[in-house]
Write a protein that holds these residues in place. Structure first.
Motif, mmCIF file in Angstrom:
data_model
loop_
_atom_site.group_PDB
_atom_site.id
_atom_site.type_symbol
_atom_site.label_atom_id
_atom_site.label_comp_id
_atom_site.label_asym_id
_atom_site.label_seq_id
_atom_site.Cartn_x
_atom_site.Cartn_y
_atom_site.Cartn_z
ATOM 1 N N CYS A 117 36.374 -29.847 -8.337
ATOM 2 C CA CYS A 117 36.599 -31.036 -9.157
ATOM 3 C C CYS A 117 37.244 -30.600 -10.465
ATOM 4 O O CYS A 117 37.308 -29.408 -10.782
ATOM 5 N N HIS A 119 37.585 -31.583 -14.850
ATOM 6 C CA HIS A 119 36.775 -32.137 -15.936
ATOM 7 C C HIS A 119 37.211 -33.592 -16.140
ATOM 8 O O HIS A 119 37.903 -33.937 -17.103
ATOM 9 N N TYR A 123 31.750 -35.527 -14.711
ATOM 10 C CA TYR A 123 31.626 -34.328 -13.879
ATOM 11 C C TYR A 123 30.228 -33.713 -13.999
ATOM 12 O O TYR A 123 29.753 -33.051 -13.079
ATOM 13 N N ALA A 189 34.302 -26.520 -11.241
ATOM 14 C CA ALA A 189 35.322 -27.239 -12.007
ATOM 15 C C ALA A 189 36.514 -26.298 -12.105
ATOM 16 O O ALA A 189 36.447 -25.280 -12.792
#
Length: 292
Positions: A117, A119, A123, A189
């Motif tokens: 993923c 930011h 998140y 992330a």
């Protein structure tokens, strides 16, 4: 000194976590005025990031995104603190995973997997997924210098049964877990800005050539762990919805940087759709190659 700073600040954080929504978001609006209007926290970085990313937009449009971003930035900071007071039931009402059943495929196949993923949006609340899937969930993170605040953040992030692994020993820990045959979900992330080594991977992000983080792909290939992308969307203030899309089921068979490219393209599409929800305070373009 670290303990003293923590002791002085913690009571304020505790009180904030107990505020009802109306007061919490009223505080967020006031914090926005201080952070954006008075202090101008990282405003030069944010504006430069937006100007580089959206050269086609007018200055008025850039300013609008900038203001909306700072409102959202204050919201997610206070929402992170609000996690202290949430029950598991309330957390599940605020962070919804409509297609989490997709992840059960990996459990049925006795596979660990990676969630990538950016930011973007909430998140931090993605970690609450741990209480809703059968895998043991881990997130890679960078430890905080103040060990008391580091433990405070760890407690917040691990409240709903996820665990943190320092990025400095991630490979070692993952190797041990996979050797033992543990079924794990690893959250990364993956939009950090790595060093500007000429041997690194450089590609376009938001139209700018930058070095791109490839850690998730390297881990996925090393252990042949399937990879999924998490798209987090804001439903309304304090409520989010996260959906999953498979990037690769057989990373060992993918071309070099294929996983990284797919993730970056999906993240960029997410940002262009609603740019105000991306974390623009990160100096994402500090190593950018700007061409006239």
């Amino acid at each position: 000194m670290q303990l003293l700073v923590f002791i002085l600040i913690y009571p304020f954080l505790w009180v904030i976590s107990r505020l009802p929504n109306r007061l919490l978001y009223g505080l967020s609006d006031g914090l926005y005025f201080i952070i954006y209007r008075v202090i101008g926290y990282r405003r030069k970085i944010v504006r430069n990031n937006l100007l580089l990313s959206f050269p086609e937009k007018t200055f008025a449009e850039i300013k609008k995104i900038e203001k909306e971003f700072y409102h959202h930035f204050c919201d997610i900071f206070l929402e992170m603190l609000k996690t202290m007071a949430f029950s598991q039931k309330e957390m599940q009402q605020r962070m919804v995973f409509p297609n989490k059943e997709l992840l059960n495929i990996f459990f049925q196949k006795r596979q660990s997997f990676i969630i990538m993923c950016g930011h973007y949006n909430s998140y931090e609340w993605l970690l609450s997924l741990a209480s809703q899937i059968p895998h043991t969930s881990y997130a890679l993170y960078t430890p905080i210098t103040n060990r008391y605040f580091d433990q405070f953040i760890r407690n917040l992030r691990e409240k709903f049964h996820s665990y943190l692994i320092s990025r400095y020993r991630a490979i070692e820990e993952i190797r041990k877990q996979q050797h033992r045959g543990e079924l794990c979900a690893y959250g990364l992330a993956s939009d950090q800005s790595p060093s500007d080594s000429p041997k690194g991977y450089w590609r376009s992000f938001m139209g700018i050539t930058v070095p791109v983080f490839t850690g998730a792909e390297r881990i996925a290939k090393q252990f042949n762990l399937p990879v999924v992308f998490c798209d987090i969307q804001k439903v309304k203030r304090g409520y989010y919805e996260a959906t999953f899309t498979i990037i690769s089921q057989e990373p060992s068979l993918t071309a070099k940087y294929e996983i990284t490219d797919t993730f970056t393209n999906m993240l960029e599409a997410q940002i262009r759709k609603a740019p105000q929800y991306y974390l623009w305070t990160h100096n994402r373009f500090k190593h950018a190659k700007i061409h006239d």
